[in-house]
Scaffold this motif. Structure first.
Motif, PDB file in Angstrom:
ATOM      1  N   THR A 141       0.837  -1.200   0.000  1.00  0.00           N
ATOM      2  CA  THR A 141       0.000   0.000   0.000  1.00  0.00           C
ATOM      3  C   THR A 141       0.871   1.248   0.000  1.00  0.00           C
ATOM      4  OG1 THR A 141      -0.174  -0.229   2.416  1.00  0.00           O
ATOM      5  CG2 THR A 141      -2.040  -0.969   1.109  1.00  0.00           C
ATOM      6  N   PRO A 142       0.652   2.168  -0.942  1.00  0.00           N
ATOM      7  CA  PRO A 142       1.421   3.413  -0.969  1.00  0.00           C
ATOM      8  C   PRO A 142       1.073   4.322   0.211  1.00  0.00           C
ATOM      9  CG  PRO A 142       0.368   2.980  -3.097  1.00  0.00           C
ATOM     10  CD  PRO A 142      -0.246   2.048  -2.099  1.00  0.00           C
ATOM     11  N   ASP A 143       2.040   5.072   0.689  1.00  0.00           N
ATOM     12  CA  ASP A 143       1.808   6.076   1.719  1.00  0.00           C
ATOM     13  C   ASP A 143       0.955   7.205   1.151  1.00  0.00           C
ATOM     14  OD1 ASP A 143       3.268   5.047   3.922  1.00  0.00           O
ATOM     15  OD2 ASP A 143       5.149   5.702   3.012  1.00  0.00           O
ATOM     16  N   ALA A 144       0.314   7.946   2.042  1.00  0.00           N
ATOM     17  CA  ALA A 144      -0.507   9.082   1.615  1.00  0.00           C
ATOM     18  C   ALA A 144      -0.679  10.065   2.771  1.00  0.00           C
ATOM     19  CB  ALA A 144      -1.872   8.603   1.142  1.00  0.00           C
ATOM     20  N   ILE A 145      -0.933  11.322   2.424  1.00  0.00           N
ATOM     21  CA  ILE A 145      -1.296  12.335   3.410  1.00  0.00           C
ATOM     22  C   ILE A 145      -2.790  12.592   3.271  1.00  0.00           C
ATOM     23  CG2 ILE A 145      -1.027  14.743   4.145  1.00  0.00           C
ATOM     24  CD1 ILE A 145       1.395  13.049   4.814  1.00  0.00           C
ATOM     25  N   LEU A 146      -3.498  12.510   4.408  1.00  0.00           N
ATOM     26  CA  LEU A 146      -4.946  12.692   4.398  1.00  0.00           C
ATOM     27  C   LEU A 146      -5.380  13.693   5.454  1.00  0.00           C
ATOM     28  CD1 LEU A 146      -4.334   9.231   4.504  1.00  0.00           C
ATOM     29  CD2 LEU A 146      -6.496   9.439   3.270  1.00  0.00           C
ATOM     30  N   VAL A 147      -6.505  14.350   5.195  1.00  0.00           N
ATOM     31  CA  VAL A 147      -7.124  15.220   6.190  1.00  0.00           C
ATOM     32  C   VAL A 147      -8.581  14.823   6.339  1.00  0.00           C
ATOM     33  CG1 VAL A 147      -5.573  17.178   5.813  1.00  0.00           C
ATOM     34  CG2 VAL A 147      -7.663  16.961   4.432  1.00  0.00           C
ATOM     35  N   ALA A 239       2.110   8.594  -2.290  1.00  0.00           N
ATOM     36  CA  ALA A 239       3.534   8.325  -2.522  1.00  0.00           C
ATOM     37  C   ALA A 239       3.755   7.168  -3.482  1.00  0.00           C
ATOM     38  CB  ALA A 239       4.231   8.054  -1.194  1.00  0.00           C
ATOM     39  N   SER A 240       3.030   7.195  -4.603  1.00  0.00           N
ATOM     40  CA  SER A 240       3.206   6.179  -5.638  1.00  0.00           C
ATOM     41  C   SER A 240       3.959   6.788  -6.824  1.00  0.00           C
ATOM     42  CB  SER A 240       1.847   5.646  -6.099  1.00  0.00           C
ATOM     43  OG  SER A 240       0.980   6.713  -6.434  1.00  0.00           O
ATOM     44  N   GLU A 241       4.429   5.930  -7.723  1.00  0.00           N
ATOM     45  CA  GLU A 241       5.149   6.419  -8.900  1.00  0.00           C
ATOM     46  C   GLU A 241       4.213   7.214  -9.809  1.00  0.00           C
ATOM     47  OE1 GLU A 241       8.182   6.455  -9.860  1.00  0.00           O
ATOM     48  OE2 GLU A 241       9.265   4.978  -8.661  1.00  0.00           O
ATOM     49  N   GLU A 242       2.992   6.727  -9.942  1.00  0.00           N
ATOM     50  CA  GLU A 242       1.994   7.379 -10.784  1.00  0.00           C
ATOM     51  C   GLU A 242       0.678   7.497 -10.016  1.00  0.00           C
ATOM     52  OE1 GLU A 242       1.692   4.915 -14.225  1.00  0.00           O
ATOM     53  OE2 GLU A 242       3.679   5.466 -14.985  1.00  0.00           O
ATOM     54  N   ARG A 243      -0.217   8.310 -10.511  1.00  0.00           N
ATOM     55  CA  ARG A 243      -1.517   8.441  -9.868  1.00  0.00           C
ATOM     56  C   ARG A 243      -2.238   7.096  -9.853  1.00  0.00           C
ATOM     57  NH1 ARG A 243      -4.379  14.296 -10.881  1.00  0.00           N
ATOM     58  NH2 ARG A 243      -2.491  15.574 -10.762  1.00  0.00           N
ATOM     59  N   LEU A 244      -2.991   6.866  -8.792  1.00  0.00           N
ATOM     60  CA  LEU A 244      -3.704   5.599  -8.652  1.00  0.00           C
ATOM     61  C   LEU A 244      -4.988   5.624  -9.477  1.00  0.00           C
ATOM     62  CD1 LEU A 244      -3.345   5.096  -4.783  1.00  0.00           C
ATOM     63  CD2 LEU A 244      -1.908   4.131  -6.593  1.00  0.00           C
ATOM     64  N   PRO A 245      -5.285   4.534 -10.177  1.00  0.00           N
ATOM     65  CA  PRO A 245      -6.519   4.465 -10.979  1.00  0.00           C
ATOM     66  C   PRO A 245      -7.776   4.768 -10.176  1.00  0.00           C
ATOM     67  CG  PRO A 245      -5.077   2.632 -11.517  1.00  0.00           C
ATOM     68  CD  PRO A 245      -4.468   3.322 -10.329  1.00  0.00           C
ATOM     69  N   ALA A 246      -7.787   4.344  -8.906  1.00  0.00           N
ATOM     70  CA  ALA A 246      -8.956   4.571  -8.059  1.00  0.00           C
ATOM     71  C   ALA A 246      -9.086   6.032  -7.622  1.00  0.00           C
ATOM     72  CB  ALA A 246      -8.899   3.671  -6.835  1.00  0.00           C
ATOM     73  N   PRO A 248      -7.805   9.179  -9.506  1.00  0.00           N
ATOM     74  CA  PRO A 248      -7.118   9.891 -10.597  1.00  0.00           C
ATOM     75  C   PRO A 248      -6.896  11.375 -10.348  1.00  0.00           C
ATOM     76  CG  PRO A 248      -9.406   9.427 -11.170  1.00  0.00           C
ATOM     77  CD  PRO A 248      -9.119   8.671  -9.916  1.00  0.00           C
ATOM     78  N   ASP A 249      -7.630  11.965  -9.398  1.00  0.00           N
ATOM     79  CA  ASP A 249      -7.497  13.397  -9.122  1.00  0.00           C
ATOM     80  C   ASP A 249      -6.489  13.702  -8.019  1.00  0.00           C
ATOM     81  OD1 ASP A 249      -9.452  13.949 -11.033  1.00  0.00           O
ATOM     82  OD2 ASP A 249     -11.080  13.715  -9.569  1.00  0.00           O
ATOM     83  N   VAL A 250      -5.937  12.664  -7.404  1.00  0.00           N
ATOM     84  CA  VAL A 250      -4.982  12.877  -6.311  1.00  0.00           C
ATOM     85  C   VAL A 250      -3.555  12.848  -6.867  1.00  0.00           C
ATOM     86  CG1 VAL A 250      -4.092  12.006  -4.117  1.00  0.00           C
ATOM     87  CG2 VAL A 250      -6.538  11.828  -4.636  1.00  0.00           C
ATOM     88  N   PRO A 251      -2.805  13.954  -6.711  1.00  0.00           N
ATOM     89  CA  PRO A 251      -1.441  14.011  -7.260  1.00  0.00           C
ATOM     90  C   PRO A 251      -0.449  13.172  -6.455  1.00  0.00           C
ATOM     91  CG  PRO A 251      -1.886  15.989  -5.993  1.00  0.00           C
ATOM     92  CD  PRO A 251      -3.180  15.207  -6.030  1.00  0.00           C
ATOM     93  N   THR A 252       0.629  12.782  -7.105  1.00  0.00           N
ATOM     94  CA  THR A 252       1.721  12.100  -6.410  1.00  0.00           C
ATOM     95  C   THR A 252       2.636  13.151  -5.787  1.00  0.00           C
ATOM     96  OG1 THR A 252       3.206  12.100  -8.316  1.00  0.00           O
ATOM     97  CG2 THR A 252       1.666  10.240  -8.123  1.00  0.00           C
ATOM     98  N   LYS A 259      10.400  14.233  -4.042  1.00  0.00           N
ATOM     99  CA  LYS A 259      10.782  12.904  -4.500  1.00  0.00           C
ATOM    100  C   LYS A 259      10.549  11.884  -3.385  1.00  0.00           C
ATOM    101  CE  LYS A 259      14.489  10.466  -6.938  1.00  0.00           C
ATOM    102  NZ  LYS A 259      15.905  10.516  -7.372  1.00  0.00           N
ATOM    103  N   ILE A 260       9.290  11.513  -3.239  1.00  0.00           N
ATOM    104  CA  ILE A 260       8.903  10.543  -2.207  1.00  0.00           C
ATOM    105  C   ILE A 260       8.052   9.448  -2.850  1.00  0.00           C
ATOM    106  CG2 ILE A 260       7.694  10.177  -0.032  1.00  0.00           C
ATOM    107  CD1 ILE A 260       8.104  13.127   0.628  1.00  0.00           C
ATOM    108  N   VAL A 261       8.579   8.246  -2.867  1.00  0.00           N
ATOM    109  CA  VAL A 261       7.839   7.061  -3.316  1.00  0.00           C
ATOM    110  C   VAL A 261       8.007   6.023  -2.212  1.00  0.00           C
ATOM    111  CG1 VAL A 261       7.590   5.248  -5.038  1.00  0.00           C
ATOM    112  CG2 VAL A 261       8.235   7.566  -5.753  1.00  0.00           C
TER     113      VAL A 261
END
Length: 336
Positions: A141-147, A239-246, A248-252, A259-261
């Protein structure tokens, strides 16, 4: 003659006696083997305890419970999930080698946790990476910042602007210390030149509840949190290489100039004293579940990325991960 008949009958009786003795020996051996087979099968098919070294509600728990029905369908047996939280998983991993080694107990493991904790904490971690007999990794699972949904921060830059103006006041909830979540905040602090406060919890479930309860400003979690919580949260960066298909509006992070993956691999381990046969058997079982089309769809629907790393690939994979994480630890100043 009478003498010849006597010798013939005696020989026949002697041979018959030998035959009976041999038959008894064969029968005895047969039942001995059958007994061993019965014991072996009983041990293999006994109810299994799956120890999750975090609290309930996190990714380790969710995926372990997803696996239960598939295991039951394939092997006609049950896996009972138990929890042993503390130390970002460290309490459980420190006790792994005191568990039964006959295959009746397995334990969830996470990367980078089982590498980074011994690096950062040393003896205080309570275990060493080499102590953990990992036999499979089955998802990532890729890391992410959420609010939280009502948060005034709609972008990562807005959140970081708050951090720059209020050093230390941007609080992140996360699962454990020197975990993927914790390392994300350390990396973000360095690359964005901000000072934030990381608040560790005993698992993703508790970290998410802290976010929803507005006990923290944001959460350093995983992309799966956004999938599970839906409209209750807003994911600002992944924190993925590319945007997640699920999503698509959330930037990497890379798109935003950082540079965080990063993320977390999850799998299972056995005590080091477990036999090679037991390790192989369990690796095969987890990989068989991973190959089930229904399981694949269920995992993907919940934003989990499946990986198939079994016991054959484990030595090479762990060697690569140790090297990579030692490099990251040096970059983050955790080791010289």
């Amino acid at each position: 003659t009478g003498v010849n008949k006597y010798h013939y009958v005696r020989a026949l009786l002697t041979n018959k006696g030998n035959l009976i003795m041999k038959l008894k020996s064969y029968i005895s051996k047969f039942f001995a083997v059958l007994s061993l087979m019965t014991i072996s099968l009983s041990a293999a098919n006994a109810v299994v305890t799956n120890i999750i070294p975090f609290g309930p509600g996190g990714e380790s728990d969710v995926t372990a419970r997803m696996q239960q029905s598939y295991y039951k369908n394939i092997y006609n047996d049950d896996i009972v999930v138990q929890y042993k939280p503390g130390g970002g998983g460290g309490v459980g991993w420190a006790s792994l080698n005191s568990e039964k080694d006959d295959g009746s107990v397995i334990m969830g493991v996470n990367l980078p946790h089982i590498i980074m904790q011994p690096i950062a904490k040393g003896d205080a971690a309570g275990y060493k990476t080499d102590d953990i007999n990992v036999f499979s990794f089955f998802h990532y699972t890729p890391d992410a910042i959420l609010v939280e949904a009502s948060s005034p921060y709609n972008t990562l830059e807005e959140l970081l602007d708050f951090a720059k103006k209020n050093p230390g006041n941007l609080t992140f909830s996360g699962s454990g210390t020197y975990s993927a979540n914790h390392l994300l905040t350390i990396s973000l602090n360095q690359k964005a030149k901000v000072t934030t406060t990381y608040v560790p919890f005993k698992g993703t479930g508790a970290a998410v509840q802290a976010l929803l309860g507005k006990q923290v400003v944001a959460s350093a979690g995983y992309s799966t949190v956004a999938a599970a919580q839906g409209s209750k949260v807003r994911m600002l960066a992944v924190a993925s290489e590319e945007r997640l298909p699920a999503f698509p509006d959330v930037p990497t992070f890379k798109e935003l100039g950082y540079k965080i993956v990063s993320g977390a691999y999850r799998g299972y381990a056995l005590p080091k004293s477990a036999s090679k046969e037991t390790v192989k058997e369990w690796s095969d079982r987890i990989m068989k579940i991973n190959a089930d089309p229904a399981f694949i769809k269920q995992m993907e629907d919940n934003a989990f990325v499946l990986v198939n790393i079994g016991h054959k690939e484990m030595k090479k994979f762990m060697k690569e991960q140790i090297k990579e994480n030692e490099k990251i630890a040096k970059e983050l100043g955790l080791i010289k």
